[in-house]
Write an enzyme that holds these catalytic residues in place. Structure first.
Site, PDB file in Angstrom:
ATOM      1  N   CYS A   2       0.839  -1.183   0.000  1.00 16.83           N
ATOM      2  CA  CYS A   2       0.000   0.000   0.000  1.00 16.83           C
ATOM      3  C   CYS A   2       0.883   1.245   0.000  1.00 16.83           C
ATOM      4  O   CYS A   2       1.834   1.343   0.760  1.00 16.83           O
ATOM      5  CB  CYS A   2      -0.964   0.079   1.165  1.00 16.83           C
ATOM      6  SG  CYS A   2      -2.192  -1.219   1.158  1.00 16.83           S
ATOM      7  N   TRP A  74      -2.693  -2.863  -1.795  1.00 21.81           N
ATOM      8  CA  TRP A  74      -2.417  -4.301  -1.864  1.00 21.81           C
ATOM      9  C   TRP A  74      -3.408  -4.922  -0.880  1.00 21.81           C
ATOM     10  O   TRP A  74      -3.321  -4.690   0.319  1.00 21.81           O
ATOM     11  CB  TRP A  74      -0.983  -4.579  -1.441  1.00 21.81           C
ATOM     12  CG  TRP A  74      -0.531  -5.984  -1.659  1.00 21.81           C
ATOM     13  CD1 TRP A  74       0.015  -6.510  -2.798  1.00 21.81           C
ATOM     14  CD2 TRP A  74      -0.557  -7.061  -0.714  1.00 21.81           C
ATOM     15  NE1 TRP A  74       0.312  -7.838  -2.617  1.00 21.81           N
ATOM     16  CE2 TRP A  74      -0.026  -8.204  -1.359  1.00 21.81           C
ATOM     17  CE3 TRP A  74      -0.989  -7.187   0.611  1.00 21.81           C
ATOM     18  CZ2 TRP A  74       0.093  -9.441  -0.722  1.00 21.81           C
ATOM     19  CZ3 TRP A  74      -0.875  -8.421   1.229  1.00 21.81           C
ATOM     20  CH2 TRP A  74      -0.343  -9.528   0.570  1.00 21.81           C
ATOM     21  N   ASN A 100      -2.475   2.414   5.317  1.00 23.98           N
ATOM     22  CA  ASN A 100      -1.575   1.299   5.005  1.00 23.98           C
ATOM     23  C   ASN A 100      -1.348   0.569   6.324  1.00 23.98           C
ATOM     24  O   ASN A 100      -0.982   1.187   7.310  1.00 23.98           O
ATOM     25  CB  ASN A 100      -0.262   1.870   4.452  1.00 23.98           C
ATOM     26  CG  ASN A 100       0.810   0.821   4.286  1.00 23.98           C
ATOM     27  OD1 ASN A 100       0.535  -0.377   4.285  1.00 23.98           O
ATOM     28  ND2 ASN A 100       2.053   1.273   4.145  1.00 23.98           N
ATOM     29  N   GLU A 484      17.407 -18.883  -4.081  1.00 23.62           N
ATOM     30  CA  GLU A 484      17.110 -17.549  -4.609  1.00 23.62           C
ATOM     31  C   GLU A 484      16.781 -17.613  -6.103  1.00 23.62           C
ATOM     32  O   GLU A 484      15.866 -16.935  -6.576  1.00 23.62           O
ATOM     33  CB  GLU A 484      18.296 -16.609  -4.317  1.00 23.62           C
ATOM     34  CG  GLU A 484      18.197 -15.214  -4.890  1.00 23.62           C
ATOM     35  CD  GLU A 484      16.998 -14.401  -4.401  1.00 23.62           C
ATOM     36  OE1 GLU A 484      16.283 -14.830  -3.484  1.00 23.62           O
ATOM     37  OE2 GLU A 484      16.759 -13.331  -4.981  1.00 23.62           O
ATOM     38  N   GLU A 491       8.585 -15.939  -8.786  1.00 21.36           N
ATOM     39  CA  GLU A 491       8.012 -14.607  -8.607  1.00 21.36           C
ATOM     40  C   GLU A 491       7.621 -13.949  -9.922  1.00 21.36           C
ATOM     41  O   GLU A 491       6.541 -13.388 -10.039  1.00 21.36           O
ATOM     42  CB  GLU A 491       9.023 -13.677  -7.906  1.00 21.36           C
ATOM     43  CG  GLU A 491       9.148 -13.884  -6.426  1.00 21.36           C
ATOM     44  CD  GLU A 491      10.186 -12.954  -5.821  1.00 21.36           C
ATOM     45  OE1 GLU A 491       9.884 -12.314  -4.831  1.00 21.36           O
ATOM     46  OE2 GLU A 491      11.320 -12.872  -6.359  1.00 21.36           O
ATOM     47  N   HIS A 507      17.239 -37.720  -1.999  1.00 20.03           N
ATOM     48  CA  HIS A 507      16.301 -38.125  -0.954  1.00 20.03           C
ATOM     49  C   HIS A 507      14.869 -37.716  -1.281  1.00 20.03           C
ATOM     50  O   HIS A 507      14.042 -37.603  -0.387  1.00 20.03           O
ATOM     51  CB  HIS A 507      16.731 -37.531   0.391  1.00 20.03           C
ATOM     52  CG  HIS A 507      18.098 -37.982   0.811  1.00 20.03           C
ATOM     53  ND1 HIS A 507      18.398 -39.290   1.090  1.00 20.03           N
ATOM     54  CD2 HIS A 507      19.265 -37.298   0.949  1.00 20.03           C
ATOM     55  CE1 HIS A 507      19.684 -39.391   1.400  1.00 20.03           C
ATOM     56  NE2 HIS A 507      20.225 -38.184   1.324  1.00 20.03           N
TER      57      HIS A 507
HETATM   58  C1  G6P Z   1       8.404  -9.249  -0.169  1.00 22.93           C
HETATM   59  C2  G6P Z   1       9.076  -9.039  -1.508  1.00 22.93           C
HETATM   60  C3  G6P Z   1      10.340  -9.888  -1.585  1.00 22.93           C
HETATM   61  C4  G6P Z   1      11.254  -9.575  -0.410  1.00 22.93           C
HETATM   62  C5  G6P Z   1      10.545  -9.777   0.934  1.00 22.93           C
HETATM   63  C6  G6P Z   1      11.370  -9.252   2.094  1.00 22.93           C
HETATM   64  O1  G6P Z   1       7.857 -10.517  -0.106  1.00 22.93           O
HETATM   65  O2  G6P Z   1       8.205  -9.368  -2.565  1.00 22.93           O
HETATM   66  O3  G6P Z   1      11.024  -9.587  -2.790  1.00 22.93           O
HETATM   67  O4  G6P Z   1      12.391 -10.386  -0.467  1.00 22.93           O
HETATM   68  O5  G6P Z   1       9.316  -9.064   0.928  1.00 22.93           O
HETATM   69  O6  G6P Z   1      11.497  -7.872   1.966  1.00 22.93           O
HETATM   70  P1  G6P Z   1      12.570  -6.981   2.694  1.00 22.93           P
HETATM   71  O7  G6P Z   1      12.241  -5.580   2.285  1.00 22.93           O
HETATM   72  O8  G6P Z   1      12.384  -7.199   4.160  1.00 22.93           O
HETATM   73  O9  G6P Z   1      13.910  -7.416   2.242  1.00 22.93           O
END
Ligand code: G6P
Length: 611
Positions: A2, A74, A100, A484, A491, A507
């Site tokens: 938001c 959001w 927000n 990652e 994503e 496993h």
């Molecule tokens: C959200 C984003 C991710 C990010 C995560 C943690 O889920 O979509 O891309 O890694 O939050 O965010 P931060 O700002 O705490 O690194």
């Protein structure tokens, strides 16, 4: 998650609000709306979908209002429909509010207010607050008094902005747990925003509100108060980056721009921090706590998403070079168990945005249990940055693409810097320290080298774009990279992908492998390379299609893999910085080829400020 924006001043508010909302759109893109104060009343326009829908609606009837608030949402409570979009208004339409966060006692407030005759138009938690303000507003009082009275009855997290035609020409804002700042403009204009991106086109002077603050803003300026009543002073900060940092600069997407920005962002995270001779680092944010840090017996690292993956790499580094026991926690899990925090524990929060609600709450939990707290954060002035005892900034500049890229590699480097700091204050020799310092110095140029594989990776993406599943394998320092890589693909391209420790594959996931299953194997030359070669054999024997990321010609696997992408060599603990880049590019190209919205993937938000 938001985004809030607001303007009061001499100019027409609508274009300024729309521009601010567009810059905040990465925070949420389910619906958007504005409330404009015009002559005698407030006019609200809201639309489900992206900002451009709202923009179209507003273009039909351009308002001359010079004061207004806007919101990009959001969805948490209630579907992303027009009634649920913000701003929400009082029943007589004289108060409009954007929010927000999450109001935890919204249900209780709603039923109390319904008993008083209030009729709700939405399913949101937010609407209760606007009716509560109306309910508590006593005749003749200024807006801010009613807002503060209401907030004293509200539980939960919020950043809010409120306007009212009963007290025109001012915006009242407040924050508790969700970010909000004031942009101090010139020539009688003032702005507000969830983050600096919303106001930077107009001013670089910002005032960050503290939790529990509210502020009254009009064309003359601003005054800040605590919700309990006392006036407080909050200083003005200068934003160090400019508009170009939040524009695409010729790239098709922010994600691609940010991937290509990595040589620069890595230069920025090490700038002025490496001490070549001493094999050590200079970290202004933690220097004064060296004595305390030297006594740390255990480190608990907390993060979410990509930041959690960076934390795992940090665990390997800190244990290898500083010989401190480290555990990595999903911030969202940590807060709901009964963690054992012994004296001498350091809680290290890793976050790009510095606003992630779960990470913040985990940090509070750690503090309650007596741990010292430290942050590795990108967003300057963010809540985690301000609420931790000390920390290291990434200085990566704003990251707009929802899928984190440059922040991840900067987090890895910041963790390496922290490892050096801790290691050199323990057992790490000058020579070992120098080796890491030298490798860090070379790293930005090496990333520049890696980026040359872009076209090659695009070809790989073309070959695999119709696959529905991917497996990513890595060992040691490359295991978090596998996680990652898989997360990036999920994503942005919506392809199911799983990251796994290469040796664990046998496993379970090995059952998935057939001639339809692409397997990305991280196989740079490091101490576990030979083991990974064996894992590649296992995949090949089952006809899996292998894409290997290597750091030399890898003769042992050349004839076993379908594609080989080569990155330069560096020391094993920094190889993740290099091997991550082709995986970012792979996710990006797959998404583009499949027609996905790379910068704003469905259902995601950049900064998740709710639980
Ligand atoms: C959200 C984003 C991710 C990010 C995560 C943690 O889920 O979509 O891309 O890694 O939050 O965010 P931060 O700002 O705490 O690194």
């Amino acid at each position: 998650m938001c985004g809030i924006v607001g303007y009061v001043g001499p100019k027409k508010a609508t274009p300024i609000l729309i521009e601010g909302l567009k810059r905040l759109e990465y925070r949420g893109y389910d619906s958007a709306g504005v409330a404009l104060m015009n002559g005698g009343g407030i006019h609200v326009t809201k639309r489900p979908g992206k900002i451009r829908e709202l923009e179209r609606a507003l273009a039909k009837n351009l308002s001359s209002a010079t004061c207004g608030i806007g919101h990009t949402r959001w969805a948490t409570h209630g579907a992303p429909t027009e009634p649920n979009a913000h701003p929400h208004t009082a029943m007589d339409g004289e108060i409009a509010l954007v929010h927000n966060g999450i109001i935890e006692n919204a249900d209780a407030l709603r039923s109390q207010l319904q008993k008083e005759g209030y009729v709700f138009a939405s399913e949101t938690d937010t609407e209760a607050v606007v009716h509560l303000i109306d309910h508590l507003w006593q005749e003749g009082q200024p807006l801010e008094i009613a807002v503060a009275a209401a907030l004293r009855k509200v539980d939960g997290a919020y950043g809010i902005a409120v306007i009212s035609s009963r007290d025109p020409g001012k915006i009242v804002v407040a924050r508790k747990g969700s970010p909000l700042l004031i942009g101090v403009g010139q020539n009688g204009e003032m702005l507000i925003g969830s983050d600096a991106a919303a106001v930077i086109a107009h001013t670089r002077e910002v005032v960050y509100l503290d939790d529990g603050d509210y502020a009254v803003i009009d064309a003359e300026g601003y005054r800040t108060f605590q919700i309990e009543g006392a006036e407080v002073s909050r200083s003005v900060h200068e934003v160090t980056w400019d508009l170009t940092a939040i524009e695409k600069g010729g790239f098709e997407h922010f994600m691609l721009k940010e991937i290509f920005d990595q040589p620069n962002s890595l230069r920025d995270v090490i700038r002025g921090r490496l001490l070549e001779e001493e094999g050590d680092v200079r970290l202004g944010g933690i220097r004064d706590h060296a004595a305390e840090l030297a006594q740390v017996k255990r480190i608990v690292v907390m993060g979410c998403g990509t930041s959690w993956h960076a934390s795992l790499v940090g665990e390997y580094m800190l244990e290898e070079f500083a010989r401190i026991p480290v555990s990595v926690e999903y911030a969202s899990e940590f807060r709901y168990r009964n963690p054992v925090i012994e004296p001498g524990t350091l809680a290290l929060a890793i976050s790009q945005s510095g606003e992630t609600a779960d990470t913040l709450a985990a940090m509070h939990e750690a503090t309650r249990n007596g741990a010292s707290t430290m942050g590795i954060v990108n967003a300057v002035g963010s809540t985690i940055a301000r609420q931790t005892d000390y920390g290291i900034y990434l200085h990566a500049g704003p990251e707009i693409g929802v899928a984190s890229t440059k922040a991840f590699t900067s987090q890895l480097v910041a963790l390496a810097l922290f490892t050096l700091f801790m290691g050199r204050r323990r057992h790490l020799s000058v020579l070992q320290g120098r080796e890491i310092v030298t490798a860090l110095q070379e790293l930005p140029d090496l990333v520049e080298e890696v980026l040359k594989v872009n076209d090659e990776v695009r070809d790989v993406a073309k070959a695999y774009m119709d696959c529905r599943n991917f497996l990513y394998l890595g060992r040691g320092y490359q295991f978090p990279v596998a996680l990652e890589g898989a997360l990036k693909l999920k994503e942005v391209s919506y392809i199911h992908a799983e990251g796994y420790p290469a040796a664990e594959m046998k496993h379970g996931p090995i059952a998935l492998i057939d001639d339809d299953m692409p397997v990305v194997v991280l196989a740079p030359r490091d101490p576990v390379y030979k083991k990974v070669v064996s894992n590649i054999e296992e995949v090949k024997a089952r006809h899996g299609r292998i894409i290997a990321i290597v750091s030399d010609d890898a003769p042992e696997i050349q004839d076993k893999v379908d594609y080989m992408i080569k990155v330069p060599q560096t020391i094993p603990c920094l190889l993740p910085v290099l091997t991550t880049v082709p995986l970012q590019l792979l996710a990006y190209h797959m998404a583009v080829l499949r027609g996905a919205d790379v910068d704003q993937p469905r259902n995601l938000a950049k900064s998740v400020t709710v639980e």
